[in-house]
Design an enzyme around this catalytic site. Structure first.
Site, PDB file in Angstrom:
ATOM      1  CE  LYS A 162      50.855  60.025  51.323  1.00  0.00           C
ATOM      2  NZ  LYS A 162      51.863  58.775  51.514  1.00  0.00           N
TER       3      LYS A 162
ATOM      4  CB  SER B 216      53.599  58.478  48.674  1.00  0.00           C
ATOM      5  OG  SER B 216      53.726  57.678  49.710  1.00  0.00           O
TER       6      SER B 216
ATOM      7  CB  SER C 164      55.689  56.991  51.883  1.00  0.00           C
ATOM      8  OG  SER C 164      56.600  56.637  50.828  1.00  0.00           O
TER       9      SER C 164
END
Length: 467
Positions: A81, A157, A181
């Site tokens: 990520k 996210s 997330s």
């Protein structure tokens, strides 16, 4: 091979490498080709390094041919990520305010451990700006989409990581979870996602959101996540919040089942509004634990809506991000992040200290709750994936992403391990997640329960031929 390499788990890939029936180069090339094919539709990756990935895969191939793999994940295609710093690659955090020039000289602990264990890093996955919300879109990278239906959000996210793994762009990804997330996008895309106990996976630099932020694995199988935990949980002195190193192998005991465990089932935590179809799917899924021999009792944990308490920790974190951004660049930022930051600026020191005290009381309540119950299970989310590009599903019902994620962030506040495992599909064919929460430090127990459920409830993946 006739096998779809992109559908194989990390454990399956490693078994084929070991038998010399598959090369890491073949697996990496398949993942990269999948990215080239599907990323224009899904926007899961914001950075891909095809040359480095193939070079690393060739080195891995040589090690496997000699029978001397470098580590537990040697040759497995993996993504990171874009909130997690990675040597040699820009970590822009989904923001136009970060200078792409860097320098980019450091690996975060998770990235360093993956490299040490031979994982083939493919690239960086998309995130909303600074990971501030539970969906994945923003001014820098645009809208990320769900492989089950590109019109829908994959959540966030860690939405780029979720879309990548669900679409076969590598079986492993590392996400961050400061309020759900990892688990939110896991639920929306039919993946397994684990938020480990805070400090179990070392993190550096510390998230601007502070001690609610965790790192964890995002995978298609529980076994892959257990294998990743053996790597991600290795110690790193840069994280002074990290727990003492536990040398356990998370694969041991994974198949021990849930017979005799005391499981509390809370349909709504006593206050959350849950879509009727989601509630029915989760209730049916919980019955499988009874079938597997667990003692299941309907029981709410007993805390009040802690949305305001979470906001008192999260929103000041957003304010900190904006305050430390060059004022000349703030106009480039996501308007929702700026609005959240303005709300964060309104908290006084006294209010923040009061929130810390209330957070401690919540943690004590859950410690005591788990004296009576080994696990708590709930829906992961009260709704299925909604339209991509929106922060909320319906502005008449919700104002911010925290309004539709009531099951995830309480357990960031308490720092407990929590996981989502797919438990069914809606009539529209969208995944639903079951949330499994354990006592602090009982990460292995959460994995074990998730594996037991997974073994009793196998679901198909998305139909990628429609993309």
């Amino acid at each position: 091979m006739k096998t779809d390499l992109c559908a194989l788990s990390a454990v399956e890939l490693l078994a084929l490498y070991r038998k010399k029936k598959l090369s890491p180069v073949e697996a990496t090339r398949a993942a990269l080709d999948q990215i080239e094919k599907l990323n224009p539709v899904l926007n899961a990756f914001c950075w891909v390094d095809r040359k480095q990935a193939l070079d690393n895969a060739r080195h891995s191939e040589k090690r496997w041919l000699k029978g001397s793999p470098q580590g537990l994940l040697d040759g497995v295609p993996t993504s990171i990520k874009d909130l997690i710093v990675t040597r040699g690659w820009p970590t822009l955090r989904g923001s136009k305010t970060v200078d792409p020039k860097g320098p980019w000289n450091d690996d975060a602990p998770a990235v360093a451990r993956l490299r040490e264990h031979g994982a083939v890093l493919l690239g960086k996955t998309t995130t909303p700006e600074f990971g501030w919300k539970g969906v994945t879109d923003g001014p820098l990278t645009g809208i990320t989409r769900n492989p089950w239906n590109p019109k829908m959000t994959p959540g966030g996210s860690s939405g780029g990581s979720a879309a990548a793994v669900a679409a076969g762009m590598g079986p492993l990804s590392v996400g961050t979870d400061g309020g759900g997330s990892v688990r939110i996008p896991g639920s929306f895309t039919g993946l397994f996602g684990l938020k480990p106990s805070f400090g179990r996976v070392p993190a550096w630099p510390l998230s601007p959101m502070g001690t609610v932020a965790h790192l964890g694995p995002m995978t298609r199988t529980v076994e892959d996540a257990a294998l990743m935990m053996n790597v991600l949980s290795l110690p790193d002195s840069r994280d002074w919040h990290s727990l003492p190193y536990d040398a356990r192998d998370y694969r041991i005991g994974l198949e021990d089942g849930v017979k005799g465990l005391r499981i509390a089932y809370s349909a709504d935590l006593g206050y959350a509004k849950v879509d009727g179809e989601i509630a029915a799917i989760v209730k049916n899924a919980v019955g499988k634990f009874r079938d597997l021999g667990a003692h299941v009792e309907a029981k709410d944990p007993g805390f009040e809506n802690c949305g305001p308490l979470f906001a008192a920790h999260w929103f000041p974190g957003a304010a900190y991000v904006v305050r430390n951004t060059d004022p000349r660049k703030r106009a480039l930022m996501d308007k929702g992040l700026l609005e959240t930051a303005r709300m964060g600026e309104q908290y006084t020191t006294a209010q923040y200290l009061d929130a810390i005290q209330k957070r401690g009381a919540l943690g004590v309540l859950m410690n005591r709750f788990h004296e009576a119950y080994d696990l708590l299970v709930t829906p992961t989310l009260p709704l299925a994936a909604f339209a991509a590009g929106k922060e909320v599903s319906n502005l008449l019902r919700e104002k911010r992403w925290t309004d539709w994620s009531p099951f995830s962030y309480p357990f960031n506040l308490t720092q407990q391990p929590a996981a989502t495992v797919p438990c069914g599909l809606t009539k529209k064919g969208l995944p639903v997640g079951l949330h499994i929460v354990g006592p602090r430090y009982a990460d292995a127990l959460v994995l074990r329960a998730a594996r037991a459920f997974e073994s009793a409830c196998k679901l198909p993946g998305p139909d990628l031929s429609k993309l």
